[in-house]
Design a protein around this motif. Structure first.
Motif, PDB file in Angstrom:
ATOM      1  N   UNK A 236       0.835  -1.205   0.000  1.00 46.95           N
ATOM      2  CA  UNK A 236       0.000   0.000   0.000  1.00 46.95           C
ATOM      3  C   UNK A 236       0.869   1.253   0.000  1.00 46.95           C
ATOM      4  N   UNK A 237       1.960   1.223   0.758  1.00 44.27           N
ATOM      5  CA  UNK A 237       2.877   2.367   0.785  1.00 44.27           C
ATOM      6  C   UNK A 237       3.505   2.581  -0.578  1.00 44.27           C
ATOM      7  N   UNK A 238       3.896   1.500  -1.209  1.00 39.88           N
ATOM      8  CA  UNK A 238       4.471   1.551  -2.562  1.00 39.88           C
ATOM      9  C   UNK A 238       3.508   2.246  -3.528  1.00 39.88           C
ATOM     10  N   UNK A 239       2.243   1.844  -3.507  1.00 37.38           N
ATOM     11  CA  UNK A 239       1.261   2.414  -4.423  1.00 37.38           C
ATOM     12  C   UNK A 239       0.952   3.865  -4.067  1.00 37.38           C
TER      13      UNK A 239
ATOM     14  N   UNK B 125      -3.830  -2.612   9.431  1.00 40.87           N
ATOM     15  CA  UNK B 125      -4.775  -1.491   9.500  1.00 40.87           C
ATOM     16  C   UNK B 125      -4.231  -0.280   8.745  1.00 40.87           C
ATOM     17  N   UNK B 126      -2.934  -0.045   8.858  1.00 37.98           N
ATOM     18  CA  UNK B 126      -2.328   1.081   8.146  1.00 37.98           C
ATOM     19  C   UNK B 126      -2.446   0.910   6.632  1.00 37.98           C
ATOM     20  N   UNK B 127      -2.354  -0.311   6.168  1.00 39.44           N
ATOM     21  CA  UNK B 127      -2.474  -0.549   4.724  1.00 39.44           C
ATOM     22  C   UNK B 127      -3.851  -0.137   4.209  1.00 39.44           C
ATOM     23  N   UNK B 128      -4.899  -0.413   4.999  1.00 40.69           N
ATOM     24  CA  UNK B 128      -6.242  -0.005   4.589  1.00 40.69           C
ATOM     25  C   UNK B 128      -6.372   1.524   4.573  1.00 40.69           C
ATOM     26  N   UNK B 129      -5.785   2.170   5.566  1.00 36.21           N
ATOM     27  CA  UNK B 129      -5.822   3.638   5.634  1.00 36.21           C
ATOM     28  C   UNK B 129      -5.094   4.243   4.433  1.00 36.21           C
ATOM     29  N   UNK B 130      -3.923   3.676   4.121  1.00 29.30           N
ATOM     30  CA  UNK B 130      -3.122   4.208   3.015  1.00 29.30           C
ATOM     31  C   UNK B 130      -3.823   4.000   1.679  1.00 29.30           C
TER      32      UNK B 130
ATOM     33  N   UNK C 113      -6.687   6.644  -2.968  1.00 32.45           N
ATOM     34  CA  UNK C 113      -7.847   6.967  -3.809  1.00 32.45           C
ATOM     35  C   UNK C 113      -8.101   8.472  -3.811  1.00 32.45           C
ATOM     36  N   UNK C 114      -7.988   9.099  -2.646  1.00 35.38           N
ATOM     37  CA  UNK C 114      -8.216  10.537  -2.552  1.00 35.38           C
ATOM     38  C   UNK C 114      -7.170  11.329  -3.334  1.00 35.38           C
ATOM     39  N   UNK C 115      -5.912  10.930  -3.186  1.00 34.22           N
ATOM     40  CA  UNK C 115      -4.835  11.642  -3.883  1.00 34.22           C
ATOM     41  C   UNK C 115      -4.961  11.457  -5.388  1.00 34.22           C
TER      42      UNK C 115
ATOM     43  N   UNK D 280       0.190   3.013 -10.786  1.00 35.43           N
ATOM     44  CA  UNK D 280      -0.550   1.848 -10.273  1.00 35.43           C
ATOM     45  C   UNK D 280      -1.603   2.267  -9.252  1.00 35.43           C
ATOM     46  N   UNK D 281      -2.863   1.920  -9.520  1.00 41.56           N
ATOM     47  CA  UNK D 281      -3.945   2.291  -8.603  1.00 41.56           C
ATOM     48  C   UNK D 281      -4.817   1.103  -8.213  1.00 41.56           C
ATOM     49  N   UNK D 282      -4.436  -0.086  -8.635  1.00 41.55           N
ATOM     50  CA  UNK D 282      -5.230  -1.275  -8.336  1.00 41.55           C
ATOM     51  C   UNK D 282      -4.811  -1.850  -6.985  1.00 41.55           C
ATOM     52  N   UNK D 283      -5.795  -2.087  -6.112  1.00 45.14           N
ATOM     53  CA  UNK D 283      -5.483  -2.644  -4.790  1.00 45.14           C
ATOM     54  C   UNK D 283      -4.798  -4.003  -4.894  1.00 45.14           C
TER      55      UNK D 283
END
Length: 305
Positions: A83-86, A140-145, A150-152, A255-258
């Motif tokens: 998630x951080x990478x993306x 949990x942090x991965x879900x937040x990121x 998506x917002x960014x 890359x924007x795919x979960x």
């Protein structure tokens, strides 16, 4: 009457054999077996161009795996690397598009790398000072990121579609080839070697092993275990940010795919966990884990050869 000892190892031979790190060698053998099998099955696989392409595609994974190894050795785990990478790639691309030019490229790179560092520090603080299990905290942090990504991304899009960053001031990172190899390969090699030296030859590296081996004993010895673990999480976040920036320069689409984040996370974890010689993370083997992370994707390239 004399006894022949031709088949019995001498004491010197036994001493040499006992010094060989067989647990480290065990992960290298499958890597070599896969490499040889692919070379025989497809002659194009062993070509310099294909090997360069494989290393270029795996540069980001190698960087993240090398940094994540420090977290695992120190007694933690980071499930937010994908998630951080993306997130860092999306943030970097958005800044480049909004600012533009050389200034936008510089600010985008800094934003991507530093945001990864910030996520790593937050993970470390939550899992140490707040005493939340790293597995739960980073998941949990991965879900937040992913939500923040998506917002960014909405800010960087123009209409419907993906963010495309095809700016010469930025893509030169992937197109530059010093000594015949792409710059991302050289960056990955420098990171892997540098972190290896840190683990094997520095006081901080010994502290990392001590924190993962016996945290209480390390505290009694005067080691600030929490700060050491936060530092390993910070390095992992920094590595994920650097990998995101490098891969964004290689591919024009952000890359924007979960699924990309999930796949990358488990690819890295598969490499560094499978390469662990024992359940004790403090006895981790750095080189074996980097090799395992690289070999976990090698077989997928044979279809492109």
């Amino acid at each position: 009457m004399t006894l022949t000892t031709g088949t019995v190892p001498t004491q010197a031979q036994q001493s040499v054999l006992s010094r060989i790190p067989w647990r480290s060698v065990a992960i290298v053998v499958p890597f070599l077996a896969v490499f040889i099998a692919l070379s025989i099955g497809s002659p194009a696989f062993l070509s310099f161009q294909n090997i360069g392409n494989v290393l270029d595609r795996q540069a980001g994974i190698l960087i993240i795996a090398a940094a994540s190894t420090l977290v695992l050795i120190a007694g933690g785990i980071d499930l937010s690397v994908g998630a951080t990478y993306m997130f860092t790639a999306v943030l970097c691309g958005t800044v480049i598009i909004k600012v533009g030019g050389t200034e936008g490229a510089v600010l985008g790179i800094l934003a991507g790398v530093l945001s990864g560092l910030a996520v790593g520090i937050i993970n470390g603080v939550i899992s140490t000072y707040l005493r939340i299990n790293p597995l739960i905290a980073t998941l949990a942090m991965s879900f937040i990121i992913l939500g923040a990504t998506k917002l960014v991304s909405q800010a960087g899009k123009e209409g419907i579609g993906q963010i495309r960053v095809d700016v010469p001031e930025f893509t030169w990172i992937a197109k530059t080839e010093p000594l015949g190899m792409s710059l991302p390969i050289w960056i990955a090699l420098v990171v892997v070697v540098a972190l290896g030296v840190v683990l094997w030859r520095t006081t901080f590296g010994r502290y990392v092993y001590a924190a993962g081996g016996n945290a209480e004993a390390a505290r009694l010895a005067g080691i600030r275990v929490n700060l050491v673990r936060i530092a390993t999480f910070a390095l992992t976040g920094l590595g994920a940010g650097l990998a995101g920036v490098i891969d964004l320069a290689r591919t024009p689409s952000v890359p924007e795919n979960d699924a990309i984040a999930t796949t990358l996370t488990f690819t890295v974890l598969a490499g560094i966990v499978v390469a662990a010689p024992r359940s004790s993370v403090a006895r981790g083997r750095y080189g074996g884990r980097c090799s395992a992370s690289c070999s976990s994707r090698c077989s997928t390239t044979v279809s492109r050869c």
